[in-house]
Enzyme design. Structure first.
Site, mmCIF file in Angstrom:
data_model
loop_
_atom_site.group_PDB
_atom_site.id
_atom_site.type_symbol
_atom_site.label_atom_id
_atom_site.label_comp_id
_atom_site.label_asym_id
_atom_site.label_seq_id
_atom_site.Cartn_x
_atom_site.Cartn_y
_atom_site.Cartn_z
ATOM 1 N N GLU A 84 -10.445 7.085 4.559
ATOM 2 C CA GLU A 84 -9.128 6.006 5.285
ATOM 3 C C GLU A 84 -9.446 6.987 6.960
ATOM 4 O O GLU A 84 -10.471 6.473 7.628
ATOM 5 C CB GLU A 84 -7.692 5.974 5.385
ATOM 6 C CG GLU A 84 -8.216 5.813 3.261
ATOM 7 C CD GLU A 84 -6.722 5.561 2.408
ATOM 8 O OE1 GLU A 84 -5.712 5.303 3.522
ATOM 9 O OE2 GLU A 84 -6.642 6.054 1.157
ATOM 10 N N ASP A 127 0.653 -1.389 0.175
ATOM 11 C CA ASP A 127 -0.221 0.143 0.030
ATOM 12 C C ASP A 127 1.079 1.624 -0.053
ATOM 13 O O ASP A 127 2.578 1.456 -0.250
ATOM 14 C CB ASP A 127 -1.072 -0.089 1.445
ATOM 15 C CG ASP A 127 -2.332 1.066 0.906
ATOM 16 O OD1 ASP A 127 -2.409 2.153 0.152
ATOM 17 O OD2 ASP A 127 -3.395 0.592 1.739
HETATM 18 C C1 BGC Z 1 -5.082 2.700 0.571
HETATM 19 C C2 BGC Z 1 -5.159 1.949 -0.634
HETATM 20 C C3 BGC Z 1 -5.325 2.786 -1.672
HETATM 21 C C4 BGC Z 1 -4.046 3.373 -2.579
HETATM 22 C C5 BGC Z 1 -3.798 3.687 -3.539
HETATM 23 C C6 BGC Z 1 -3.964 4.312 0.337
HETATM 24 O O1 BGC Z 1 -3.789 4.879 1.353
HETATM 25 O O2 BGC Z 1 -5.014 2.483 2.156
HETATM 26 O O3 BGC Z 1 -6.611 1.338 -0.124
HETATM 27 O O4 BGC Z 1 -5.304 1.731 -2.949
HETATM 28 O O5 BGC Z 1 -3.678 4.847 -1.066
HETATM 29 O O6 BGC Z 1 -4.412 4.482 -3.800
HETATM 30 C C1 BGC Z 2 -3.237 10.171 -2.208
HETATM 31 C C2 BGC Z 2 -4.435 8.795 -1.663
HETATM 32 C C3 BGC Z 2 -3.762 6.990 -1.437
HETATM 33 C C4 BGC Z 2 -3.154 8.806 0.011
HETATM 34 C C5 BGC Z 2 -2.254 7.845 1.340
HETATM 35 C C6 BGC Z 2 -3.422 10.256 -1.227
HETATM 36 O O1 BGC Z 2 -2.285 12.390 -1.306
HETATM 37 O O2 BGC Z 2 -4.637 11.379 -2.898
HETATM 38 O O3 BGC Z 2 -4.524 7.804 -3.034
HETATM 39 O O4 BGC Z 2 -3.854 7.131 -0.342
HETATM 40 O O5 BGC Z 2 -1.984 9.399 -0.358
HETATM 41 O O6 BGC Z 2 -1.771 8.389 2.557
#
Ligand code: BGC
Ligand code: BGC
Length: 589
Positions: A472, A281
């Site tokens: 998240e 991730d």
């Molecule tokens: C998330 C994932 C996601 C990834 C890419 C992460 O922060 O936990 O679910 O696929 O970002 O955007």
């Molecule tokens: C991104 C997300 C990712 C996240 C993780 C964001 O800046 O756009 O895709 O999941 O950061 O912290």
């Protein structure tokens, strides 16, 4: 020259040549070098990788994170962006996005309900069709790979990712997740089962930083881990043939999943015989102990094949090369990772250039909007009804509350941007609830009022309470009350109005999870859970006006209080005192 001298000469030349072959092997053109293999194991963000950098580094994959879009956010803009990386690459890149409820970063896409609403439909055939629709919208933009479905089995709804989970019930998650995978992969797009393992099973209060439960620690014995959290992966792999698995930020008993050799190598790859690629991730390996060097060694040796390194891909490349040359990562491990990545690219038809071409007309097609509308109507859960629903089409309605006319709130996080939108200026394709009500009212000579001063003219008051969008850990909540964390500040006035009006009140809750309704529910004649339903609000009016009946059932238990640690129907020592509406509850007309 004597024969003897000639033989000696031949011998010397032979030795020299032989020696050359031994100390300085000619690279076999068909065999990738260590450098090439290591580069294939890295995924950069499009915002940090230029075309010329890709020409030099030849990374294996590129992603768009939440809200990360090409400068022209149109289907053609996406196609051009991905093509520019392809032109720069010897081995084609695989391009991934989070299309978690429709192609949600792409301007104008159909936005489907988030997974929790789909869980309420309990309809695998429908979810399979949604998988196909999302696949077609991705194909229309040239994207190859979707970081979906989320197979989290949410056990504590204070989690900010509750809405990404289909249900607290592993069977339901398994059926719907597999249906989505089968649907989307049938279009030629790769799916991702995420986040492995037990992302939905972490203990409140075990996260670091400002998060409360997201990325926390699952403290469960192996039997429980298997029965609840591993369960959906079994059919995702065996029946769904899912091409990738994303590792969870979270830990099991204090060990970060990204370093968890047992669950990745032994269980996922050996026992479950998963043949696809394992992706880390977003910068998750940086949460492991030690230097970047040590983090890479632990993650790759634990079985991670592709490193999602949006920003640090260059450092990761040089550091990983060093680790391989030092023997801290065995070459066989690199070969395995490389061949898994190649396997996915072959399955996709990237290597032999047979990756399916999409159709522009599939993007936000009428068919997809109709499917999303059907999904919305099937996702609604009727929790209370004192003879006020269905509404007569001729009734005059006062429609109030923050969710009454806002497709941004209706869609939640992972819509246009990572955290979602507070208004709907970037969702012109959406039909809002107010528009849906108006289209029925206009045909039936009725009026939709929005000003509380007009309440006397209304037959019924519809109050749309709403969460604000979140994604998240930002959505982690210790207070699930109606004015608790992530609730919209404008709910308070609407709740107060509902308490004092003499007119019948229908409350719609636009939310990614149940909320603690307290005594307020006594002031309401009806309560409908609409979840985060997306762009097609007519799916709601189809049911409220009685053209369709309610069929949705709660995919998670609805609590009485905010202490939801043991409220799930899967909890070992379930707290029954905290159950207001049980898992599976849902009324109909
Ligand atoms: C998330 C994932 C996601 C990834 C890419 C992460 O922060 O936990 O679910 O696929 O970002 O955007
Ligand atoms: C991104 C997300 C990712 C996240 C993780 C964001 O800046 O756009 O895709 O999941 O950061 O912290």
């Amino acid at each position: 020259m004597t024969i003897h001298k000639l033989l000696v000469l031949i011998l010397v030349v032979g030795l020299v040549l032989g020696g050359c072959v031994k100390t300085d092997p000619k690279p076999d053109d068909n065999k990738p070098t260590i450098e090439e293999k290591v580069a294939q194991m890295i995924q950069a963000e499009r915002y940090s990788l230029s075309k010329s950098e890709q020409e030099t580094y030849q990374l294996g994959s590129v992603l768009s994170g939440g809200g990360s879009v090409p400068s022209s956010n149109t289907p053609q803009g996406w196609i051009d962006l991905i093509a520019s990386y392809q032109e720069a690459s010897t081995i084609p890149v695989v391009y991934g996005v989070d299309a978690v409820h429709g192609h949600n970063n792409a301007q104008g896409a159909t936005i489907f309900p988030h997974n929790i609403g789909l869980g309420a439909t309990n309809d695998p055939e429908l979810i399979k069709k949604i998988g196909i629709a999302v696949g077609k919208e991705l194909l229309a933009t040239g994207v190859h790979w979707n970081f979906a479905p989320c197979l989290a089995v949410v056990q504590d709804i204070r989690w900010g990712r509750t809405y990404e989970s289909y249900s607290e019930n592993p069977q339901l998650v398994s059926e719907l997740g597999t249906a989505f995978i089968q649907g989307i992969q049938s279009t030629g797009i790769a799916a991702t089962a995420k986040h492995y393992l037990a992302d939905g099973g972490t203990v409140f209060g075990t996260s670091s930083g400002s998060y409360k439960i997201d990325q926390g620690d699952a403290q469960l014995d192996e039997a429980t881990l298997r029965a609840i959290h591993l369960y959906p992966y079994l059919s995702a792999i065996a029946q769904g043939n899912v091409l990738s698995v994303m590792i969870s930020f979270s830990s099991i008993d204090g060990l970060k999943m990204h370093a968890n050799d047992y669950w990745i190598n032994d269980v996922l790859k050996d026992e479950l015989n998963f043949k696809g690629l394992v992706v880390s991730d977003w910068e998750a390996i940086h949460q492991l102990e030690g230097s970047l060097y040590m983090q890479l060694v632990s993650a790759v040796n634990a079985g991670v094949d592709l490193l999602m390194e949006p920003n640090n891909w260059n450092n990761v490349y040089t550091t990983m090369l060093r680790a391989v040359k030092n023997g801290d990562i065995a070459e066989e491990r690199i070969d395995d990772a490389f061949s898994r990545i190649q396997y996915v690219k072959e399955q996709l038809g990237l290597i032999d250039a047979t990756f399916p071409q999409g159709k522009a007309s599939d993007f936000n097609s009428e068919e997809h909007r109709a499917l999303a509308r059907e999904a919305v109507s099937k996702s609604l859960v009727l929790l209370k009804n004192n003879n006020v629903l269905p509404l007569a089409k001729s009734s005059n309605i006062l429609l109030i509350g923050p969710g009454a006319d806002n497709a941004g709130l209706a869609s939640g996080g992972w819509t246009v941007s990572w955290q979602g939108e507070m208004n709907d200026s970037k969702l012109p394709q959406a039909t809002t609830l107010k528009e849906a009500f108006e289209s029925v009212a206009n045909e039936n000579g009725a009026t939709i009022f929005t000003d509380v001063a007009q309440v006397d003219q209304a037959d019924v008051v519809v109050v749309v309470l709403s969460e604000t969008p979140y994604a998240e850990g930002v959505g982690d909540a210790s207070d699930l009350g109606l004015s608790g964390n992530t609730m919209h500040p404008d709910n308070a006035a609407a709740i107060e109005f509902a308490r004092t009006t003499k007119k019948p009140v229908v409350v719609l809750l636009n939310s990614g999870r149940p909320r603690v309704v307290g005594d307020e529910i006594d002031d309401w004649d009806a309560l409908v859970m609409t979840w985060l339903y997306g762009s097609e609000a007519q799916g709601i009016t189809d049911v409220l006006y009685g053209d369709l009946d309610f069929t949705g059932k709660l995919p998670v238990t609805w609590p009485k209080t905010s202490d939801t640690s043991n409220t799930s129907s899967m909890a070992g020592d379930r707290d029954l005192d905290n159950v207001l509406f049980d898992f599976g509850y849902g009324l109909h007309y």
